[in-house]
Design a protein around this motif. Structure first.
Motif, PDB file in Angstrom:
ATOM      1  N   GLY A   1      24.541  55.502 118.382  1.00  0.00           N
ATOM      2  CA  GLY A   1      24.925  56.910 118.345  1.00  0.00           C
ATOM      3  C   GLY A   1      23.952  57.744 117.534  1.00  0.00           C
ATOM      4  N   ARG A   2      23.724  58.950 118.019  1.00  0.00           N
ATOM      5  CA  ARG A   2      22.799  59.897 117.364  1.00  0.00           C
ATOM      6  C   ARG A   2      23.447  60.437 116.079  1.00  0.00           C
ATOM      7  N   THR A   3      22.596  60.741 115.079  1.00  0.00           N
ATOM      8  CA  THR A   3      23.132  61.111 113.758  1.00  0.00           C
ATOM      9  C   THR A   3      23.722  62.518 113.715  1.00  0.00           C
ATOM     10  N   ASP A   4      23.460  63.357 114.748  1.00  0.00           N
ATOM     11  CA  ASP A   4      24.037  64.709 114.704  1.00  0.00           C
ATOM     12  C   ASP A   4      25.349  64.808 115.487  1.00  0.00           C
ATOM     13  N   SER A   5      25.918  63.669 115.867  1.00  0.00           N
ATOM     14  CA  SER A   5      27.235  63.669 116.524  1.00  0.00           C
ATOM     15  C   SER A   5      28.319  63.578 115.448  1.00  0.00           C
ATOM     16  N   SER A   6      29.322  64.456 115.540  1.00  0.00           N
ATOM     17  CA  SER A   6      30.389  64.451 114.524  1.00  0.00           C
ATOM     18  C   SER A   6      31.121  63.108 114.507  1.00  0.00           C
ATOM     19  N   ASN A   7      31.277  62.495 115.679  1.00  0.00           N
ATOM     20  CA  ASN A   7      32.024  61.239 115.722  1.00  0.00           C
ATOM     21  C   ASN A   7      31.207  60.070 115.183  1.00  0.00           C
ATOM     22  N   VAL A   8      29.907  60.123 115.387  1.00  0.00           N
ATOM     23  CA  VAL A   8      29.040  59.111 114.776  1.00  0.00           C
ATOM     24  C   VAL A   8      29.018  59.323 113.262  1.00  0.00           C
ATOM     25  N   GLN A   9      28.954  60.586 112.845  1.00  0.00           N
ATOM     26  CA  GLN A   9      28.898  60.884 111.412  1.00  0.00           C
ATOM     27  C   GLN A   9      30.107  60.327 110.660  1.00  0.00           C
ATOM     28  N   LYS A  10      31.281  60.385 111.306  1.00  0.00           N
ATOM     29  CA  LYS A  10      32.480  59.829 110.648  1.00  0.00           C
ATOM     30  C   LYS A  10      32.240  58.373 110.266  1.00  0.00           C
ATOM     31  N   VAL A  11      31.716  57.614 111.245  1.00  0.00           N
ATOM     32  CA  VAL A  11      31.532  56.178 111.042  1.00  0.00           C
ATOM     33  C   VAL A  11      30.438  55.914 109.993  1.00  0.00           C
TER      34      VAL A  11
ATOM     35  N   VAL B   1      21.409  56.982 120.476  1.00  0.00           N
ATOM     36  CA  VAL B   1      21.938  57.052 121.852  1.00  0.00           C
ATOM     37  C   VAL B   1      22.710  58.355 121.957  1.00  0.00           C
ATOM     38  N   GLY B   2      22.732  58.931 123.157  1.00  0.00           N
ATOM     39  CA  GLY B   2      23.501  60.157 123.389  1.00  0.00           C
ATOM     40  C   GLY B   2      22.667  61.397 123.151  1.00  0.00           C
ATOM     41  N   GLY B   3      23.158  62.545 123.635  1.00  0.00           N
ATOM     42  CA  GLY B   3      22.438  63.803 123.493  1.00  0.00           C
ATOM     43  C   GLY B   3      21.047  63.691 124.085  1.00  0.00           C
ATOM     44  N   LYS B   4      20.033  64.175 123.352  1.00  0.00           N
ATOM     45  CA  LYS B   4      18.667  64.177 123.886  1.00  0.00           C
ATOM     46  C   LYS B   4      18.101  62.765 124.058  1.00  0.00           C
TER      47      LYS B   4
ATOM     48  N   GLY C   1      20.896  57.389 127.423  1.00  0.00           N
ATOM     49  CA  GLY C   1      21.187  55.954 127.351  1.00  0.00           C
ATOM     50  C   GLY C   1      22.671  55.634 127.438  1.00  0.00           C
ATOM     51  N   ASN C   2      23.518  56.626 127.189  1.00  0.00           N
ATOM     52  CA  ASN C   2      24.955  56.341 127.124  1.00  0.00           C
ATOM     53  C   ASN C   2      25.623  56.278 128.497  1.00  0.00           C
ATOM     54  N   LYS C   3      24.863  56.608 129.561  1.00  0.00           N
ATOM     55  CA  LYS C   3      25.455  56.476 130.901  1.00  0.00           C
ATOM     56  C   LYS C   3      24.839  55.292 131.654  1.00  0.00           C
TER      57      LYS C   3
ATOM     58  N   GLY D   1      31.256  56.053 127.935  1.00  0.00           N
ATOM     59  CA  GLY D   1      29.889  56.588 127.957  1.00  0.00           C
ATOM     60  C   GLY D   1      29.667  57.603 126.851  1.00  0.00           C
ATOM     61  N   LEU D   2      30.384  57.442 125.746  1.00  0.00           N
ATOM     62  CA  LEU D   2      30.262  58.358 124.611  1.00  0.00           C
ATOM     63  C   LEU D   2      29.808  57.578 123.378  1.00  0.00           C
ATOM     64  N   VAL D   3      29.403  58.316 122.356  1.00  0.00           N
ATOM     65  CA  VAL D   3      29.046  57.676 121.086  1.00  0.00           C
ATOM     66  C   VAL D   3      30.096  58.064 120.044  1.00  0.00           C
ATOM     67  N   PRO D   4      30.375  57.194 119.077  1.00  0.00           N
ATOM     68  CA  PRO D   4      29.684  55.950 118.739  1.00  0.00           C
ATOM     69  C   PRO D   4      30.304  54.726 119.400  1.00  0.00           C
ATOM     70  N   THR D   5      29.496  53.635 119.369  1.00  0.00           N
ATOM     71  CA  THR D   5      29.994  52.287 119.672  1.00  0.00           C
ATOM     72  C   THR D   5      29.551  51.402 118.514  1.00  0.00           C
TER      73      THR D   5
ATOM     74  N   TRP E   1      34.886  50.947 120.296  1.00  0.00           N
ATOM     75  CA  TRP E   1      34.562  52.369 120.417  1.00  0.00           C
ATOM     76  C   TRP E   1      35.779  53.154 119.982  1.00  0.00           C
ATOM     77  N   GLU E   2      35.630  54.466 119.865  1.00  0.00           N
ATOM     78  CA  GLU E   2      36.583  55.418 119.260  1.00  0.00           C
ATOM     79  C   GLU E   2      36.338  55.427 117.745  1.00  0.00           C
ATOM     80  N   SER E   3      35.757  56.543 117.285  1.00  0.00           N
ATOM     81  CA  SER E   3      35.320  56.632 115.892  1.00  0.00           C
ATOM     82  C   SER E   3      36.436  56.350 114.881  1.00  0.00           C
ATOM     83  N   ASN E   4      37.627  56.871 115.130  1.00  0.00           N
ATOM     84  CA  ASN E   4      38.695  56.664 114.150  1.00  0.00           C
ATOM     85  C   ASN E   4      39.120  55.194 114.096  1.00  0.00           C
TER      86      ASN E   4
ATOM     87  N   GLN F   1      43.023  65.518 113.768  1.00  0.00           N
ATOM     88  CA  GLN F   1      41.661  66.032 114.001  1.00  0.00           C
ATOM     89  C   GLN F   1      41.304  65.927 115.480  1.00  0.00           C
ATOM     90  N   LEU F   2      41.668  64.791 116.097  1.00  0.00           N
ATOM     91  CA  LEU F   2      41.321  64.628 117.521  1.00  0.00           C
ATOM     92  C   LEU F   2      42.135  65.578 118.411  1.00  0.00           C
ATOM     93  N   SER F   3      43.416  65.753 118.065  1.00  0.00           N
ATOM     94  CA  SER F   3      44.291  66.490 118.991  1.00  0.00           C
ATOM     95  C   SER F   3      44.344  67.993 118.736  1.00  0.00           C
TER      96      SER F   3
END
Ligand code: GSH
Length: 206
Positions: free
Chosen positions: A6-16, A32-35, A38-40, A51-55, A64-67, A100-102
């Protein structure tokens, strides 16, 4: 070695990443992800069908699933120390992760995308206005909770603080006039003093 995709500017990757920092765990990370994409690709989808980050991979175990990743890391490597010890305490902290998710995410993501990831001439002022109203209402809930306890899950810092904490940095650094929330502000100031928050969350918003 724990592996994170997962890319470092993803909020969900940042949590992890923040959680790994709090637990002082070493890990290897792949962009992975964004620019980076690779995630697809099939190899990634085999690990994470969203097909999302993080894993995360730990030995043979893929998650998978950051929480959920944070809950796993805390339980496996933190002896549960990033959650309160009582069932009531754990449930209270967990609740803010689900919230936070909902609730927080759907209100604040359109604000962030419009103001940070959309060229000025393509921004939608109506969407910004609505998202600002909705996310202010969501932060009001956080502020009310923090008026009763120093942290979202009670007296101690827990992983319950992480999902909203990631977004607090973004909220306070968006080019908007934020309503004044004293308790939210004090909590955010405290988070800003934590080294893993400084390292993984307080980075340029892209
Ligand atoms: N509920 C998932 C959401 C994951 C998610 O939406 N990740 C976003 C980044 S924050 C993503 O992968 N976007 C596509 C991309 O980065 O290419 C989680 O918490 O892990």
């Amino acid at each position: 070695m724990i592996k994170i995709w997962g890319r470092t500017d993803s909020s969900n990757v940042q949590k992890v990443l923040w959680c790994l920092g709090e637990l002082e765990l070493e890990f290897e990370r792949f962009d992975v992800g964004g620019k980076f994409g690779g995630n697809k690709e099939k190899a990634y989808l085999d690990m994470n069908p969203n097909g999302l980050v993080p894993t995360m991979q730990d030995g043979n175990f893929i998650l998978w699933e950051s929480n959920s990743i944070m809950r796993y890391l805390n339980e496996k490597y933190g002896q549960g120390r990033l959650l309160p010890s009582t069932p009531e305490g754990r449930a209270s902290a967990n609740r803010w992760m689900d919230w936070q998710l909902s609730v927080l995410n759907p209100s604040i993501v359109p604000l962030f995308w419009n103001l940070i990831r959309t060229p000025i001439d393509k921004r939608d002022p109506n969407a910004v206005k609505t998202a600002l109203e909705k996310s202010s209402a969501a932060w009001q809930m956080v502020d009310n909770q923090l008026a009763r306890n120093p942290y979202l899950g009670g007296d101690i810092f827990t992983i319950g603080d992480i999902p909203a904490g990631v977004w607090a940095y973004r909220w306070f650094n968006l080019p908007i006039e934020q309503p004044k929330f004293d308790h939210l502000n004090a909590w955010y100031k405290g988070l800003s003093e934590r080294p893993p928050y400084q390292k993984h969350i307080m980075i340029p918003m892209t």
